[in-house]
Write an enzyme that holds these catalytic residues in place. Structure first.
Site, PDB file in Angstrom:
ATOM      1  N   SER A  53       0.848  -1.200   0.000  1.00  0.00           N
ATOM      2  CA  SER A  53       0.000   0.000   0.000  1.00  0.00           C
ATOM      3  C   SER A  53       0.878   1.241   0.000  1.00  0.00           C
ATOM      4  CB  SER A  53      -0.867   0.002   1.268  1.00  0.00           C
ATOM      5  OG  SER A  53      -1.545   1.235   1.420  1.00  0.00           O
ATOM      6  N   TYR A  72      -1.873   0.315  10.925  1.00  0.00           N
ATOM      7  CA  TYR A  72      -2.078  -0.151   9.542  1.00  0.00           C
ATOM      8  C   TYR A  72      -0.829   0.164   8.714  1.00  0.00           C
ATOM      9  CZ  TYR A  72      -3.832  -0.775   4.827  1.00  0.00           C
ATOM     10  OH  TYR A  72      -3.981  -1.188   3.517  1.00  0.00           O
TER      11      TYR A  72
HETATM   12  P1  NDP Z   1     -11.798  -5.558   0.716  1.00  0.00           P
HETATM   13  O1  NDP Z   1     -12.243  -5.334   2.118  1.00  0.00           O
HETATM   14  O2  NDP Z   1     -12.783  -5.327  -0.376  1.00  0.00           O
HETATM   15  O3  NDP Z   1     -11.212  -7.029   0.561  1.00  0.00           O
HETATM   16  C1  NDP Z   1     -10.430  -7.615   1.559  1.00  0.00           C
HETATM   17  C2  NDP Z   1     -10.346  -9.104   1.302  1.00  0.00           C
HETATM   18  O4  NDP Z   1      -9.514  -9.661   2.317  1.00  0.00           O
HETATM   19  C3  NDP Z   1     -11.695  -9.775   1.388  1.00  0.00           C
HETATM   20  O5  NDP Z   1     -11.815 -10.706   0.355  1.00  0.00           O
HETATM   21  C4  NDP Z   1     -11.666 -10.465   2.752  1.00  0.00           C
HETATM   22  O6  NDP Z   1     -12.368 -11.695   2.662  1.00  0.00           O
HETATM   23  C5  NDP Z   1     -10.169 -10.775   2.888  1.00  0.00           C
HETATM   24  N1  NDP Z   1      -9.799 -10.967   4.273  1.00  0.00           N
HETATM   25  C6  NDP Z   1      -9.813 -10.067   5.285  1.00  0.00           C
HETATM   26  N2  NDP Z   1      -9.441 -10.656   6.438  1.00  0.00           N
HETATM   27  C7  NDP Z   1      -9.172 -11.961   6.131  1.00  0.00           C
HETATM   28  C8  NDP Z   1      -8.756 -13.076   6.882  1.00  0.00           C
HETATM   29  N3  NDP Z   1      -8.521 -12.992   8.201  1.00  0.00           N
HETATM   30  N4  NDP Z   1      -8.567 -14.249   6.246  1.00  0.00           N
HETATM   31  C9  NDP Z   1      -8.794 -14.343   4.923  1.00  0.00           C
HETATM   32  N5  NDP Z   1      -9.213 -13.338   4.156  1.00  0.00           N
HETATM   33  C10 NDP Z   1      -9.395 -12.155   4.759  1.00  0.00           C
HETATM   34  O7  NDP Z   1     -10.523  -4.621   0.536  1.00  0.00           O
HETATM   35  P2  NDP Z   1      -9.444  -4.461  -0.625  1.00  0.00           P
HETATM   36  O8  NDP Z   1      -9.778  -5.290  -1.793  1.00  0.00           O
HETATM   37  O9  NDP Z   1      -9.267  -3.014  -0.815  1.00  0.00           O
HETATM   38  O10 NDP Z   1      -8.158  -5.013   0.116  1.00  0.00           O
HETATM   39  C11 NDP Z   1      -7.304  -5.982  -0.431  1.00  0.00           C
HETATM   40  C12 NDP Z   1      -5.877  -5.654  -0.049  1.00  0.00           C
HETATM   41  O11 NDP Z   1      -5.513  -4.419  -0.644  1.00  0.00           O
HETATM   42  C13 NDP Z   1      -5.626  -5.491   1.442  1.00  0.00           C
HETATM   43  O12 NDP Z   1      -4.399  -6.109   1.766  1.00  0.00           O
HETATM   44  C14 NDP Z   1      -5.525  -3.974   1.615  1.00  0.00           C
HETATM   45  O13 NDP Z   1      -4.738  -3.634   2.734  1.00  0.00           O
HETATM   46  C15 NDP Z   1      -4.874  -3.603   0.316  1.00  0.00           C
HETATM   47  N6  NDP Z   1      -5.000  -2.219  -0.108  1.00  0.00           N
HETATM   48  C16 NDP Z   1      -6.228  -1.638  -0.268  1.00  0.00           C
HETATM   49  C17 NDP Z   1      -6.310  -0.327  -0.680  1.00  0.00           C
HETATM   50  C18 NDP Z   1      -7.604   0.384  -0.809  1.00  0.00           C
HETATM   51  O14 NDP Z   1      -7.606   1.634  -0.872  1.00  0.00           O
HETATM   52  N7  NDP Z   1      -8.728  -0.302  -0.909  1.00  0.00           N
HETATM   53  C19 NDP Z   1      -5.100   0.451  -1.001  1.00  0.00           C
HETATM   54  C20 NDP Z   1      -3.874  -0.261  -0.772  1.00  0.00           C
HETATM   55  C21 NDP Z   1      -3.845  -1.546  -0.361  1.00  0.00           C
HETATM   56  P3  NDP Z   1     -13.348 -12.284   3.812  1.00  0.00           P
HETATM   57  O15 NDP Z   1     -13.922 -11.109   4.539  1.00  0.00           O
HETATM   58  O16 NDP Z   1     -14.341 -13.084   3.034  1.00  0.00           O
HETATM   59  O17 NDP Z   1     -12.444 -13.133   4.640  1.00  0.00           O
HETATM   60  C1  8X3 Z   2      -5.134   1.615   1.732  1.00  0.00           C
HETATM   61  C2  8X3 Z   2      -4.847   3.005   1.263  1.00  0.00           C
HETATM   62  O1  8X3 Z   2      -4.252   5.366   2.035  1.00  0.00           O
HETATM   63  O2  8X3 Z   2      -6.084   4.237   3.174  1.00  0.00           O
HETATM   64  O3  8X3 Z   2      -3.975   0.893   1.971  1.00  0.00           O
HETATM   65  O4  8X3 Z   2      -3.817   3.593   3.581  1.00  0.00           O
HETATM   66  S1  8X3 Z   2      -4.748   4.081   2.587  1.00  0.00           S
END
Ligand code: NDP
Ligand code: 8X3
Length: 251
Positions: free
Chosen positions: A139, A152
């Protein structure tokens, strides 16, 4: 056909990535805690793209469950070409002095320890197979620390560091390791961060055009299409309207 293993495939970036690889005829191992959503996705993709999908109910925080799920994969599913360590979350947005320790533990257990548990079980399989590509979803929070982002940001800095560590230790095996580090992507991320407060979550993405899960999926897929001698180490991907964690050009 090649196999991609994706953690957190039930929504957001992971789900969009599963769809992208399905469109490109990969067989998929999709994992997450919401098995019903994984099964629904699997049924659609199998029908549309005639691929094989293994859908596994897996909480990456559960060390034993992770080990068992991977150790008991049927032999044909152990030929994993690509691992995408995507499962992750932010919980809460408080100054560190007011932080909720349970929230900290959820983030550390999922974003750092979960990524390690999954990787620890899949790396020896890749070494044994003689091929593999690990893609860790970092991220902008792993590059910069912003107000109230504290734990985070620390977990994503850990992903940044672990990605480098994997690349060094796996070097002799020819296994590629890439970090994809997005800025703001509109997914369920902020709903989870604000503990179900949809209004607060919607506000995050108002007055500018954020990235979509599909934008990140395109880039993830792209880095897997390069020749064996070419590796993308690290990619920071931002919405055009975002210059840093703290600079978003809102209307
Ligand atoms: P979502 O919340 O849409 O998706 C998160 C996914 O992670 C879900 O499929 C959830 O599945 C899974 N998950 C969470 N906890 C667990 C667990 N304990 N075991 C297994 N699966 C888990 O968010 P994003 O798609 O945005 O996030 C995906 C990744 O991208 C993360 O690592 C996030 O930190 C990163 N990210 C996101 C950004 C953003 O702005 N959205 C920016 C930068 C990075 P379920 O709940 O079914 O277990
Ligand atoms: C998710 C993006 O800027 O909220 O990793 O940390 S931010």
């Amino acid at each position: 056909m090649k196999i991609v293993f994706i953690t957190g495939s039930s929504s957001g970036i992971g789900k969009a990535t599963a769809i992208k690889f399905a469109q490109n005829s990969y067989n998929l191992i999709i994992t997450g805690r919401r098995k019903n959503m994984l099964d629904e996705l699997a049924a659609k993709l199998i029908k549309k793209y005639k691929i094989d999908i293994l859908s596994i109910n897996l909480d990456v925080r559960d060390k034993q469950a992770v080990e068992k799920a991977i150790k008991t994969l049927p032999e044909k599913w152990k030929k994993i070409n690509i691992l995408i360590n995507n499962a992750g979350l932010a919980v809460g947005l408080n100054p560190i002095q007011d932080g909720i320790i349970d929230d900290w533990e959820r983030m550390i257990d999922t974003n750092i320890k979960g990524l390690l548990y999954v990787s620890r079980n899949i790396m020896p399989i890749m070494i044994e197979n003689g091929f593999g590509h690990i893609i860790n979803i970092g991220s902008i929070a792993g590059k910069e620390t912003y107000p109230k982002g504290n734990v985070y940001c620390a977990t994503k800095h850990a992903v940044d560091s672990l990605t480098k560590a994997m690349r060094i230790d796996l070097l002799e095996y020819g296994i590629k390791v890439t970090q994809i580090a997005p800025g703001a992507v509109e997914t369920e991320f902020s709903i989870i961060r604000f503990k179900g407060d949809k209004k607060a979550a919607d506000n995050v993405y108002k007055k500018f055009t954020p990235l979509k899960g599909e934008d990140i999926a395109e880039v993830i897929y792209f880095v897997t299409t390069l020749p064996q001698h070419v590796n993308i180490n690290d990619l920071l991907i931002m919405p055009t309207a975002q210059a840093s964690s703290m600079h978003i050009n809102k209307d």
